[in-house]
Scaffold this motif. Structure first.
Motif, PDB file in Angstrom:
ATOM      1  N   SER A   1       8.841 -17.332   3.510  1.00 31.58           N
ATOM      2  CA  SER A   1       9.430 -18.675   3.815  1.00 31.58           C
ATOM      3  C   SER A   1       8.424 -19.618   3.673  1.00 31.58           C
ATOM      4  O   SER A   1       8.698 -20.945   4.051  1.00 31.58           O
ATOM      5  N   SER A   2       7.253 -19.615   3.344  1.00 33.64           N
ATOM      6  CA  SER A   2       6.211 -20.759   3.226  1.00 33.64           C
ATOM      7  C   SER A   2       5.218 -20.531   2.069  1.00 33.64           C
ATOM      8  O   SER A   2       5.188 -19.395   1.360  1.00 33.64           O
ATOM      9  N   GLU A   3       4.334 -21.700   1.943  1.00 33.09           N
ATOM     10  CA  GLU A   3       3.424 -21.762   0.854  1.00 33.09           C
ATOM     11  C   GLU A   3       2.265 -21.669   1.365  1.00 33.09           C
ATOM     12  O   GLU A   3       1.881 -21.736   2.585  1.00 33.09           O
ATOM     13  N   GLY A   4       1.060 -21.112   0.661  1.00 38.44           N
ATOM     14  CA  GLY A   4      -0.088 -21.151   1.013  1.00 38.44           C
ATOM     15  C   GLY A   4      -0.915 -20.209   0.046  1.00 38.44           C
ATOM     16  O   GLY A   4      -0.399 -19.206  -0.554  1.00 38.44           O
ATOM     17  N   LYS A   5      -2.247 -20.071   0.285  1.00 38.50           N
ATOM     18  CA  LYS A   5      -3.073 -19.130  -0.554  1.00 38.50           C
ATOM     19  C   LYS A   5      -3.074 -17.882   0.050  1.00 38.50           C
ATOM     20  O   LYS A   5      -3.325 -16.830  -0.859  1.00 38.50           O
TER      21      LYS A   5
ATOM     22  N   ARG B   1      -2.308 -14.166   1.002  1.00 38.80           N
ATOM     23  CA  ARG B   1      -1.520 -13.152   0.544  1.00 38.80           C
ATOM     24  C   ARG B   1      -1.311 -12.050   1.485  1.00 38.80           C
ATOM     25  O   ARG B   1      -2.175 -11.660   2.098  1.00 38.80           O
TER      26      ARG B   1
ATOM     27  N   SER C   1       7.020 -11.175  -3.979  1.00 43.50           N
ATOM     28  CA  SER C   1       7.012 -12.558  -4.348  1.00 43.50           C
ATOM     29  C   SER C   1       5.377 -12.834  -4.676  1.00 43.50           C
ATOM     30  O   SER C   1       4.569 -12.029  -4.640  1.00 43.50           O
ATOM     31  N   ASN C   2       5.063 -13.951  -4.827  1.00 45.25           N
ATOM     32  CA  ASN C   2       3.678 -14.418  -5.573  1.00 45.25           C
ATOM     33  C   ASN C   2       2.671 -14.359  -3.925  1.00 45.25           C
ATOM     34  O   ASN C   2       1.477 -14.325  -4.143  1.00 45.25           O
ATOM     35  N   ARG C   3       3.303 -14.051  -2.888  1.00 41.21           N
ATOM     36  CA  ARG C   3       2.530 -13.892  -1.646  1.00 41.21           C
ATOM     37  C   ARG C   3       2.818 -12.700  -0.916  1.00 41.21           C
ATOM     38  O   ARG C   3       1.829 -12.430   0.083  1.00 41.21           O
TER      39      ARG C   3
END
Length: 352
Positions: free
Chosen positions: A154-158, A160, A232-234
């Motif tokens: 539910s969030s963005e960031g680098k 993983r 997901s991408n994370r």
């Protein structure tokens, strides 16, 4: 032409720094209870000095804070992660997840951790009993991991997140000396667990609509190899086969004379007291020949024991006593199968 140190090509994929070998779990499939070396914490000056050398020499791609022990018990963890991030070093934290609450997660993310691996390993209440967990029950454990995973979705960031599962296919053949440990023996069992956990993690999140795609990935997994399922991408799920390292070195083996292990060509470690080790199963420092206090990383990699071990493996020969024990087995037939299998697995299966 790629740089190398002797026969070792650079950069090496991973350097494992053992901040502590103290753990709050006592997993039956882990040799923690058999470890004879002293328990302790790495003085905070040492990981910083190691990170300085990593930055200056660029001998490794990523630093992981784990060999034995639970790194979230290390009081200076955030300081060390932030120090590595300021040096431009990619970092990864492997944890059993029992102490990874929202506060610690926020601190790790703000400090710049690149990847967090939660060693879930045991996916249900029955197998969780194998963990010897202290201070947390299975329901609390599940709730904590699901909550952390949903925050990533539910969030963005680098940073993983990887959630790691064990499986024990053909366990009476592969690990017959430890037959009572059963974790997802079949592909059907492993798929069932992955579907259950994927559903818990993805429900009521922005990626819930991708559940059918995740199901298709799960359908294609194979228990005899490592599998990665991208949520997901994370966030991803990962599976690997449980080995016998908790008990393998307790018995007298028919030693290996041939075989293959990528070992130090892919990773090496520095124990909390500064001893170098070149094997991911070396929980007691049996391969330690040098110490970071008086030997630089480059000097260690160029040392005779390390170079001879790698040269031999490149010719499918086994020369180090610890490697002979590791790739050997309890009788001639099993040892033969294991030696041949090591070449097939590391040279073909793991890379495909």
């Amino acid at each position: 032409m790629a740089e190398s140190i002797g026969v070792i090509k650079l950069p090496i994929n991973r350097l494992h720094i053992e901040l502590t070998n103290i753990c709050n779990f006592s997993c039956e499939f882990c040799p923690d209870s058999k470890m004879k070396r002293q328990r302790g914490m790495m003085p905070v000056e040492m990981p910083k000095a190691i990170l300085e050398e990593v930055r200056d020499t660029k001998v490794v791609k990523m630093v992981l804070f784990h060999i034995m022990g639970e790194p979230t018990l290390y009081p200076n963890l955030i300081d060390v992660v932030e120090y590595a991030n300021n040096k431009g070093i990619d970092t990864c934290l492997t944890t059993n997840g029992s102490r990874l609450d929202e506060r610690l997660l926020d601190e790790l993310v703000q400090a710049g951790i690149d990847r967090i691996i939660i060693s879930l390993q045991t996916p249900d209440e029955k197998t969780f009993k194998l963990r010897g967990a202290r201070g947390i029950n299975f329901d609390e454990y599940v709730e904590r991991i699901i909550r952390i995973a949903k925050r990533f979705l539910s969030s963005e960031g680098k940073t993983r997140l990887t959630i790691s599962f064990l499986s024990s296919p053909l366990r009476r053949l592969i690990i017959p000396i430890f037959p009572e440990v059963s974790i997802a023996d079949t592909a059907a069992d492993l798929k069932k667990y992955l579907i259950l956990w994927a559903d818990k993690i993805m429900r009521d999140t922005p990626v819930e609509s991708r559940f059918n795609d995740v199901l298709e990935q799960i359908k294609r997994i194979w228990t005899l190899k490592e599998n990665t399922i991208i949520i997901s991408n994370r966030v991803s799920l990962h599976t690997r086969v449980m080995g016998d390292w908790a008990v393998h070195f307790d018995k007298k083996n028919v030693n290996a004379i041939f075989g293959y292990c990528p070992g130090i060509q892919e990773n090496f470690g520095i124990l909390w007291n500064g001893d170098y080790t070149f094997c991911c199963t070396d929980y007691d420092g049996a391969t330690a020949t040098h110490n970071f206090h008086d030997t630089s990383i480059r000097e260690y990699l160029m040392s005779e024991p390390v170079q001879n071990t790698v040269k031999a493996f490149n010719r499918f020969r086994v020369v180090h006593p610890y490697c002979k024990q590791c790739l050997g087995d309890r009788n001639i037939l099993n040892a033969l199968v294991k030696q041949i299998g090591s070449i097939g697995y590391f040279k073909w299966m793991k890379r495909n």
